[in-house]
Design a protein around this motif. Structure first.
Motif, PDB file in Angstrom:
ATOM      1  N   SER A  32       0.870  -1.272  -0.071  1.00 42.27           N
ATOM      2  CA  SER A  32      -0.147   0.010   0.068  1.00 42.27           C
ATOM      3  C   SER A  32       0.877   1.210  -0.073  1.00 42.27           C
ATOM      4  O   SER A  32       0.454   2.263   0.649  1.00 42.27           O
ATOM      5  CB  SER A  32      -0.791   0.077   1.362  1.00 42.27           C
ATOM      6  OG  SER A  32      -1.960  -0.904   1.110  1.00 42.27           O
ATOM      7  N   VAL A  33       1.901   1.270  -0.879  1.00 43.06           N
ATOM      8  CA  VAL A  33       2.640   2.456  -0.855  1.00 43.06           C
ATOM      9  C   VAL A  33       2.689   2.781  -2.474  1.00 43.06           C
ATOM     10  O   VAL A  33       2.518   1.876  -3.406  1.00 43.06           O
ATOM     11  CB  VAL A  33       4.099   2.495  -0.172  1.00 43.06           C
ATOM     12  CG1 VAL A  33       3.998   2.364   1.294  1.00 43.06           C
ATOM     13  CG2 VAL A  33       4.987   1.379  -1.125  1.00 43.06           C
ATOM     14  N   PRO A  34       2.805   3.951  -2.809  1.00 39.06           N
ATOM     15  CA  PRO A  34       2.839   4.415  -4.275  1.00 39.06           C
ATOM     16  C   PRO A  34       4.008   3.980  -5.039  1.00 39.06           C
ATOM     17  O   PRO A  34       3.704   3.320  -6.166  1.00 39.06           O
ATOM     18  CB  PRO A  34       3.147   5.953  -4.344  1.00 39.06           C
ATOM     19  CG  PRO A  34       2.476   6.428  -2.929  1.00 39.06           C
ATOM     20  CD  PRO A  34       2.983   5.358  -1.936  1.00 39.06           C
ATOM     21  N   ARG A  35       5.302   3.700  -4.588  1.00 35.70           N
ATOM     22  CA  ARG A  35       6.360   2.997  -5.093  1.00 35.70           C
ATOM     23  C   ARG A  35       6.841   2.139  -4.195  1.00 35.70           C
ATOM     24  O   ARG A  35       7.958   2.296  -3.566  1.00 35.70           O
ATOM     25  CB  ARG A  35       7.340   4.318  -5.525  1.00 35.70           C
ATOM     26  CG  ARG A  35       6.873   5.118  -6.603  1.00 35.70           C
ATOM     27  CD  ARG A  35       7.756   6.365  -6.774  1.00 35.70           C
ATOM     28  NE  ARG A  35       9.007   5.867  -7.266  1.00 35.70           N
ATOM     29  CZ  ARG A  35       9.658   5.243  -8.343  1.00 35.70           C
ATOM     30  NH1 ARG A  35       8.767   5.502  -9.472  1.00 35.70           N
ATOM     31  NH2 ARG A  35      10.797   4.962  -8.668  1.00 35.70           N
ATOM     32  N   PRO A  36       6.481   0.774  -4.271  1.00 30.30           N
ATOM     33  CA  PRO A  36       7.462  -0.124  -3.542  1.00 30.30           C
ATOM     34  C   PRO A  36       8.488  -0.737  -4.103  1.00 30.30           C
ATOM     35  O   PRO A  36       8.647  -0.201  -5.601  1.00 30.30           O
ATOM     36  CB  PRO A  36       6.095  -1.499  -3.591  1.00 30.30           C
ATOM     37  CG  PRO A  36       5.351  -1.178  -4.887  1.00 30.30           C
ATOM     38  CD  PRO A  36       5.391   0.335  -4.948  1.00 30.30           C
TER      39      PRO A  36
END
Length: 243
Positions: A32-36
């Motif tokens: 759930s993060v924009p840029r894993p």
């Protein structure tokens, strides 16, 4: 008023760190993060350039952590930064460097391994266990002192500045660096291992062992024979009994 501002500054630095730490968990575990870390998008740069940028980002992180943590640097740094907020400023810089890493990390999406089904949940749980070991380890050695809040609070309440005593609670009876052990578990227990993740994990592992070397030298200088005896009696990073 100045003491209150120092305390407020330390609190803001701590909150920035805490949010950054939560993002780091999502970054590494693809949650759930924009840029894993295991970004599925196609790499926009040639692999050699992407690897170079990623290594430079890791090096920036390592240099900031290692240089600013050394006693010689602190003696110079505290001529500019008041001692009660020196640690908070270190934490702020560390958070900023991590944010830069999150923003500019270059994807290398080729897959090394991919675990699915119930086994993936088990591996992810092991990673969470690693993060838990990291967090608990900070509280065992005084979490708020480690991240600068306690120093500002001491200054605000006119308490005499305290230094951390040498103690070996819980995990520290099994291994000298349980915090680093937790990070290694969190980094390597990955259901999905891309080239990006592998590069990150290898680089961070190298940095961790370099950091341990510097840290143990500082601890030996600080605690002398007591720490040397602890080194002989306790494993460095893998928890197993020593004779």
């Amino acid at each position: 008023m100045k003491k209150a501002l120092f305390l407020l500054y330390s609190l803001v630095c701590y909150l920035i760190f805490f949010i950054t730490f939560l993002y780091l968990i999502g970054f590494v575990d693809n949650l759930s993060v924009p840029r894993p870390l295991d970004l599925p998008e196609q790499a926009s740069l040639p692999p050699s350039f992407a690897v170079l940028i990623d290594l430079l980002l890791i090096a920036l992180f390592g240099v900031q952590h290692s240089v600013m943590a050394r006693q010689g640097f602190k003696e110079i740094w505290t001529r500019l930064i008041p001692a009660p907020i020196e640690r908070s400023t270190y934490v702020l810089f560390a958070s900023v460097v991590l944010i830069v890493l999150f923003l500019f990390w270059q994807p290398l999406p080729a897959t090394i391994w991919s675990i699915t089904g119930p086994a993936a949940d088990i591996v992810l749980s092991i990673s969470f266990l690693g993060w838990g070991i990291v967090l608990v380890s900070t509280f065992l050695i005084n979490h708020f002192h480690l991240f600068g809040l306690y120093q500002a609070y001491e200054h605000f309440t006119n308490k005499r500045r305290s230094e951390l005593r040498f103690r070996t609670p819980l995990f520290y009876k099994l291994v000298r660096h349980p915090l680093y052990f937790g990070f290694l578990v969190a980094f390597w227990a990955a259901p999905l291992m891309t080239v990006s993740h592998l590069l990150f994990s290898i680089s961070m592992t190298v940095y961790i062992f370099i950091g341990i070397w510097h840290e143990e030298r500082d601890l030996s200088n600080l605690y002398g024979a007591r720490y040397e005896q602890y080194k002989r009696a306790t494993s460095k990073i893998i928890p197993f009994p020593r004779s």
